[in-house]
Design a protein around this motif. Structure first.
Motif, PDB file in Angstrom:
ATOM      1  N   PRO A 184      -9.085   8.640   8.776  1.00 41.82           N
ATOM      2  CA  PRO A 184      -7.663   9.188   8.634  1.00 41.82           C
ATOM      3  C   PRO A 184      -6.987   8.159   8.032  1.00 41.82           C
ATOM      4  O   PRO A 184      -6.977   6.818   8.174  1.00 41.82           O
ATOM      5  CB  PRO A 184      -7.358   9.376   9.996  1.00 41.82           C
ATOM      6  CG  PRO A 184      -7.998   8.438  10.881  1.00 41.82           C
ATOM      7  CD  PRO A 184      -9.285   8.259  10.438  1.00 41.82           C
ATOM      8  N   VAL A 185      -6.458   8.669   6.892  1.00 38.32           N
ATOM      9  CA  VAL A 185      -5.427   7.470   6.118  1.00 38.32           C
ATOM     10  C   VAL A 185      -4.277   8.275   5.960  1.00 38.32           C
ATOM     11  O   VAL A 185      -3.961   9.449   5.648  1.00 38.32           O
ATOM     12  CB  VAL A 185      -5.955   7.477   4.598  1.00 38.32           C
ATOM     13  CG1 VAL A 185      -5.266   6.756   3.794  1.00 38.32           C
ATOM     14  CG2 VAL A 185      -7.428   6.934   4.705  1.00 38.32           C
ATOM     15  N   GLU A 186      -3.028   7.629   6.201  1.00 36.38           N
ATOM     16  CA  GLU A 186      -1.653   7.938   6.266  1.00 36.38           C
ATOM     17  C   GLU A 186      -1.160   7.511   4.907  1.00 36.38           C
ATOM     18  O   GLU A 186      -1.095   6.417   4.481  1.00 36.38           O
ATOM     19  CB  GLU A 186      -0.967   7.410   7.200  1.00 36.38           C
ATOM     20  CG  GLU A 186       0.499   7.653   7.190  1.00 36.38           C
ATOM     21  CD  GLU A 186       1.361   7.225   8.513  1.00 36.38           C
ATOM     22  OE1 GLU A 186       2.344   6.560   8.209  1.00 36.38           O
ATOM     23  OE2 GLU A 186       0.645   7.274   9.776  1.00 36.38           O
ATOM     24  N   VAL A 187      -0.659   8.742   4.262  1.00 35.55           N
ATOM     25  CA  VAL A 187       0.055   8.676   2.982  1.00 35.55           C
ATOM     26  C   VAL A 187       1.482   8.906   3.078  1.00 35.55           C
ATOM     27  O   VAL A 187       1.916   9.648   3.785  1.00 35.55           O
ATOM     28  CB  VAL A 187      -0.388   9.688   1.878  1.00 35.55           C
ATOM     29  CG1 VAL A 187       0.108   9.590   0.507  1.00 35.55           C
ATOM     30  CG2 VAL A 187      -1.980   9.538   1.873  1.00 35.55           C
ATOM     31  N   GLN A 188       2.155   7.802   2.507  1.00 30.12           N
ATOM     32  CA  GLN A 188       3.612   7.704   2.577  1.00 30.12           C
ATOM     33  C   GLN A 188       4.223   7.958   1.389  1.00 30.12           C
ATOM     34  O   GLN A 188       3.691   7.256   0.515  1.00 30.12           O
ATOM     35  CB  GLN A 188       4.258   6.659   3.467  1.00 30.12           C
ATOM     36  CG  GLN A 188       3.550   6.321   5.101  1.00 30.12           C
ATOM     37  CD  GLN A 188       4.028   4.969   5.490  1.00 30.12           C
ATOM     38  OE1 GLN A 188       4.658   3.978   4.790  1.00 30.12           O
ATOM     39  NE2 GLN A 188       4.234   5.202   6.985  1.00 30.12           N
ATOM     40  N   ALA A 189       5.249   8.594   1.271  1.00 34.04           N
ATOM     41  CA  ALA A 189       6.125   8.760   0.073  1.00 34.04           C
ATOM     42  C   ALA A 189       7.574   8.527   0.110  1.00 34.04           C
ATOM     43  O   ALA A 189       7.999   8.764   1.365  1.00 34.04           O
ATOM     44  CB  ALA A 189       5.918  10.366  -0.688  1.00 34.04           C
ATOM     45  N   LEU A 190       8.036   8.077  -0.754  1.00 38.75           N
ATOM     46  CA  LEU A 190       9.876   7.663  -0.660  1.00 38.75           C
ATOM     47  C   LEU A 190      10.241   8.153  -2.211  1.00 38.75           C
ATOM     48  O   LEU A 190       9.559   7.339  -3.165  1.00 38.75           O
ATOM     49  CB  LEU A 190       9.893   6.387  -0.319  1.00 38.75           C
ATOM     50  CG  LEU A 190      11.515   5.926  -0.436  1.00 38.75           C
ATOM     51  CD1 LEU A 190      12.124   6.766   0.808  1.00 38.75           C
ATOM     52  CD2 LEU A 190      11.574   4.398  -0.163  1.00 38.75           C
TER      53      LEU A 190
END
Length: 456
Positions: free
Chosen positions: A310-316
Motif C-alpha cells: 500500500p502506498v499513500e499518495v498525497q496532493a496539495l
C-alpha cells in the motif's frame, strides 16, 4: 605454360601440389617444378585448425536431463531472510553473485551482515575488502554487531594474494568488495580497466565453480546507474542484484536483475538504521501516513516484484501567483501527473491550470507504474474540491486520455493485499470511468461499515 597472376604485395606462398613454401612470389614450384601451382598462403597464427575428439569419462558422459541429480547442490541460507528471498531461497554452492549499487547506498553494510549471519550459522566466511582497511571494517562490524570468530577479514587488492587467502582459510563463503579495485598480474592496465575487471571476475568465477564456493562480488555503477566495466561481467555471473535506495531516506530495495537459480521478480526490503541494516519483512506500514483524513490523501496498492504494497499518495493545490503554475512531484512520474491533470480538467471539469499542484508519496517509495494514475487523479480531485477519501478505501487503476479506468497487472493480488491490510473496498477498473470512480468513492463514504453495496 599457364599464365600466373603476380600479386601486388609480398606474402607467403605455397604449392598446391607438393606443399613447398616460399616467402616471395615465383611462377614455378621450386620442388616439383610445376607451373601455376604456387598460390598465396595464409599467415601462421598458431591456432589449431582441427580439434581431435576426446571421449568423456564415465562421470562426464551426456545423459537425459531427467536423470540429473541435484541433491549435491542444496541451497544454504545466508541468515538474512530478505536477501534469501531475492536469491530464490539462499546460496547455491558455486554460485557467482554480483551486487551493484550507488556509492554509499549500503552495499558493504549489507554484505557484512550477510557474512556475520553466515558465520553465526557455523560457516566460515572470507571477506576480502579492497576498498577499506581491516580496521575500518572492524569498526563498522562493532557498530552493527557483526563480530564473529568464523568471519575472516583481509584487505587486499591483488588477486593472487586473495586466492592465497582462500587456500589458507578454506571458506564456505567468499565476498570480494569490489571487483573494480582488484587487479591481476596476468592482465595489463590498472585496476578497474575493462581487461582487468574481465580477468579478475573470470578467475573468481572459475574458483567458485571448481570448489563449489559461493562468491559474492561487489560491482561499481556508472553515473547513469549501469554496472561499470565490460558487459561480459553480467554474462559471466549467475546472479545480478541491484541495491537501490535514496540516501535521503532509510528504505532500501534489493532486486534480482538476473538469476539462474530463481525468479527475477522478487524484491528484498531493508531499513538502514544507526545500528546497521535491518530487514523489513512487512514494509506496508512504511508507506502509509498517520491516518490523516484531510482532503488530498488517497491510498493505492503498488507492486514491487511479487509484493503488493500500500502506498499513500498525497496532493496539495493552492492558487498560483504566476502565469505558469508549478507542478512539484516526489515519488511519482512527473509526466503521468501532467497527463492526469489534463484528463481531470478536460473530462471532469476540475480546473487545475490556475493552481500550483504538489503530489508526493509517503515513505520515500517511488510509485511510477500506471496503476498510480487513478490514485493521483482522486487525490488531486479531493484536494481541489475539499472532500475526503475514507481510510478503508484503496484505489488502483490506469487512466486513459478518454477518462476510462483500465485494469492493471496482478489485480487479484493487489486486492488480496488490500483486504489483508483492512481496506474493505477497492476502487478499480470496475468503475468504468474517472467519473464513475469519483461517484463510487462518494457512495462508499456514506455507507456504514459492513454494509453490502452492489458492485463492491
Amino acid at each position: 605454360m599457364p599464365a600466373a597472376r603476380r600479386p601486388t604485395q609480398t606474402v607467403p606462398y605455397r604449392c598446391t601440389e607438393c606443399g613447398w613454401t616460399t616467402v616471395k612470389w615465383v611462377g614455378r614450384c621450386g620442388e616439383c617444378q610445376q607451373w601455376g601451382t604456387v598460390v598465396e598462403a595464409a599467415e601462421q597464427t598458431g591456432i589449431l585448425r582441427s580439434v581431435t575428439p576426446v571421449s568423456p569419462g564415465a562421470g562426464r558422459a551426456a545423459q537425459p536431463i531427467t536423470r540429473i541429480d541435484t541433491s549435491d547442490a542444496p541451497r544454504r541460507t545466508t541468515g538474512v531472510g530478505e536477501f534469501d528471498r531475492v536469491l530464490g531461497g539462499g546460496l547455491v554452492p558455486g554460485a557467482a553473485i554480483l551486487l551493484s549499487g550507488e556509492p554509499g547506498v549500503g552495499k558493504s553494510t549489507l554484505l557484512l551482515e550477510v557474512a556475520a549471519q553466515s558465520a553465526k550459522a557455523g560457516r566460515r566466511v572470507l571477506y576480502a575488502s579492497a576498498e577499506e582497511s581491516t580496521a575500518q571494517v572492524r569498526l563498522r562490524a562493532e557498530r552493527t554487531g557483526a563480530l564473529h570468530d568464523e568471519l575472516y577479514l583481509a584487505s587486499e587488492t591483488d588477486l593472487a594474494t586473495i586466492l592465497g587467502h582462500v587456500d589458507d582459510v578454506t571458506p564456505d563463503l567468499l565476498i570480494v568488495d569490489s571487483v573494480q579495485t582488484v587487479s591481476s598480474a596476468l592482465s595489463e592496465g590498472m585496476a578497474g580497466h575493462p581487461s582487468q575487471v574481465r580477468e579478475v571476475a573470470a578467475t573468481l568465477i572459475r574458483i567458485a565453480k571448481e570448489r563449489g564456493l559461493p562468491t559474492i562480488i561487489v560491482g561499481h555503477v556508472t553515473k547513469d546507474g549501469s554496472i561499470a566495466g565490460p558487459r561480459i561481467l553480467e554474462h559471466l555471473v549467475d546472479v545480478v542484484c541491484q541495491f537501490e535506495g535514496d540516501r535521503q531516506t532509510s528504505l532500501r530495495f534489493v532486486r534480482a536483475l538476473k538469476n539462474r537459480f530463481g525468479p527475477t521478480d522478487e524484491v528484498g526490503c531493508f531499513d538502514m538504521t544507526g545500528a546497521g541494516i535491518a530487514e523489513v519483512p512487512d514494509p506496508s506500514a512504511l508507506f502509509l501516513g498517520h491516518g490523516s483524513t484531510e482532503p488530498g490523501t488517497c491510498v493505492s496498492i503498488a507492486l514491487e516484484g511479487r509484493r503488493a504494497l500500500p502506498v499513500e499518495v498525497q496532493a496539495l493545490t493552492i492558487d498560483s501567483k504566476s502565469g505558469n503554475p508549478r507542478r512539484i512531484v516526489n515519488g511519482v512520474d512527473a509526466a503521468r501527473v501532467a497527463t492526469v491533470l489534463a484528463v481531470l480538467e478536460k473530462r471532469m471539469k476540475i480546473k487545475t491550470s490556475d493552481q500550483d499542484v504538489y503530489v508526493s508519496t509517503v515513505g520515500g517509495v517511488r510509485f511510477a507504474e500506471p496503476a498510480a494514475d487513478l490514485a493521483i487523479a482522486l487525490a488531486v480531485a479531493s484536494a481541489v474540491e475539499g472532500w475526503t477519501i475514507p481510510r478503508h478505501i484503496a484505489v488502483v487503476g490506469e487512466l486513459s486520455l478518454a477518462g476510462e479506468v483500465r485494469p492493471v497487472t496482478q489485480a487479484t493480488q493487489r486486492r488480496s493485499e488490500g483486504a489483508r491490510l483492512g481496506y474493505r473496498d477497492v476502487i478499480d477498473h470496475r468503475s468504468g470511468s474517472l467519473g464513475g470512480a469519483v461517484s463510487d468513492v462518494r457512495v462508499r463514504s456514506k455507507a456504514r461499515p459492513g454494509e453490502d453495496i452492489p458492485g463492491f
